[in-house]
Enzyme design. Structure first.
Site, PDB file in Angstrom:
ATOM      1  N   LEU A 104     -61.764 -11.798  -0.666  1.00  0.00           N
ATOM      2  CA  LEU A 104     -60.314 -11.821  -0.524  1.00  0.00           C
ATOM      3  C   LEU A 104     -59.751 -10.620  -1.261  1.00  0.00           C
ATOM      4  CD1 LEU A 104     -59.321 -15.554  -1.243  1.00  0.00           C
ATOM      5  CD2 LEU A 104     -59.427 -14.434   0.979  1.00  0.00           C
ATOM      6  N   ASP A 105     -58.659 -10.064  -0.751  1.00  0.00           N
ATOM      7  CA  ASP A 105     -57.993  -8.992  -1.475  1.00  0.00           C
ATOM      8  C   ASP A 105     -57.612  -9.484  -2.871  1.00  0.00           C
ATOM      9  OD1 ASP A 105     -58.157  -7.476   0.825  1.00  0.00           O
ATOM     10  OD2 ASP A 105     -56.102  -7.892   1.458  1.00  0.00           O
ATOM     11  N   ARG A 106     -57.546  -8.567  -3.805  1.00  0.00           N
ATOM     12  CA  ARG A 106     -57.185  -8.940  -5.180  1.00  0.00           C
ATOM     13  C   ARG A 106     -55.835  -9.658  -5.230  1.00  0.00           C
ATOM     14  NH1 ARG A 106     -58.056  -6.191 -10.476  1.00  0.00           N
ATOM     15  NH2 ARG A 106     -58.876  -4.369  -9.408  1.00  0.00           N
ATOM     16  N   ILE A 107     -54.855  -9.203  -4.401  1.00  0.00           N
ATOM     17  CA  ILE A 107     -53.517  -9.800  -4.446  1.00  0.00           C
ATOM     18  C   ILE A 107     -53.480 -11.190  -3.832  1.00  0.00           C
ATOM     19  CG2 ILE A 107     -52.482  -7.495  -4.259  1.00  0.00           C
ATOM     20  CD1 ILE A 107     -51.549  -8.491  -1.394  1.00  0.00           C
ATOM     21  N   THR A 108     -54.487 -11.542  -3.023  1.00  0.00           N
ATOM     22  CA  THR A 108     -54.457 -12.782  -2.251  1.00  0.00           C
ATOM     23  C   THR A 108     -55.037 -13.938  -3.051  1.00  0.00           C
ATOM     24  OG1 THR A 108     -54.730 -11.485  -0.223  1.00  0.00           O
ATOM     25  CG2 THR A 108     -55.144 -13.845  -0.076  1.00  0.00           C
TER      26      THR A 108
END
Length: 273
Positions: A104-108
């Protein structure tokens, strides 16, 4: 000393040399003696475990925690697999390996699944690559997509002008996403996004291309007063690596996202899986 007297153990084996490499998740035991030991460093905040069995562990990853080591990794920064390995080792009293096969993206925030052994990792990777995993994200977006479902089927490739950014590109990889509005108020909307392929930043890129970027996602034109991008990997259905039986998972929304939805009249009752 502790080592010379055989009182230091690493993963259930006595350690006699100081050059042994220690990794996140290793279990170190010190047999008490007359000497005083400094207290251990504080363990990182645990991640929420959504499902666990002998084949896999599914966690509710918080935003800001990387799935794999980033190129700009800060000193002492841990990834989600490392945090989970330490958490399970502390709980079980022995080293527990977990294997990352998707990210997962870091922001997600939301569902991140890790394999417990290589056989499980191979089966899960095959399922992921075959499109057998059904993923549903919840996102707060700028604008109102309207009541009709939307579909985006534009290929995605790297943005050659901005490192770390992606864009729709005819020469990129095929990507398809389905979007449904579930609530709207005050220039914002809550949507579900179902990526039918698995490209980097796919949901973020396709929502921005549709004209409804994730609120707070400044890399893709978001804003909307959000303190961070509210993108959450909410539901996941996939064949279990043991026998192929369908496994349905759901990760609760982070508290700050729930508060944001309530404050902007976007709260809703999710349907049953």
């Amino acid at each position: 000393t502790v080592i010379e007297e055989g009182r230091l153990w690493l993963n259930a084996s006595s350690v006699r040399v100081l050059s042994r490499t220690v990794r996140a998740g290793d279990v170190i035991d010190v047999i008490p003696g007359d000497d005083r030991l400094a207290p251990p460093e504080q363990a990182p905040s645990p991640v929420g475990i959504v499902h666990e069995d002998g084949w896999l562990v599914a966690v509710n990853k918080p935003p800001g925690l990387a799935s794999q080591p980033p190129r700009d990794r800060r000193h002492g920064e841990l990834t989600a697999p490392e945090v989970l390995a330490m958490q399970l080792a502390l709980r079980d009293g022995h080293r527990v390996d977990v294997l990352l096969f998707h990210r997962l993206d870091r922001i997600t925030s939301g569902l991140l699944v890790l394999a417990r052994h290589h056989e499980a990792a191979r089966a899960l990777t095959r399922a992921w690559q075959a499109g057998a995993a059904e993923k549903t994200y919840l996102a707060v977006v700028r604008g109102d997509p309207g009541p009709a479902p939307l579909a985006m089927a534009r290929a995605i490739g790297r943005d050659r002008l901005t490192p770390g950014r992606f864009r729709t590109d005819r020469s990129g990889k095929t990507a398809r996403t389905e979007v449904v509005r579930v609530a709207a108020s005050g220039g914002l909307a809550l949507v579900t996004a179902r990526p039918l392929t698995g490209r980097s930043h796919q949901v973020r890129v396709h929502l921005a291309e549709l004209g409804f970027p994730v609120a707070g996602d400044r890399l893709y034109g978001g804003g909307g007063g959000a303190v961070r991008p509210f993108l959450h990997a909410w539901r996941l259905g996939l064949p279990h690596p043991r026998d192929g039986a369908r496994l349905q998972l759901e990760a609760p929304l982070p508290a700050d996202m729930q508060q944001f939805l309530a404050a902007h009249d976007l709260a809703w009752e999710p349907p049953a899986p």
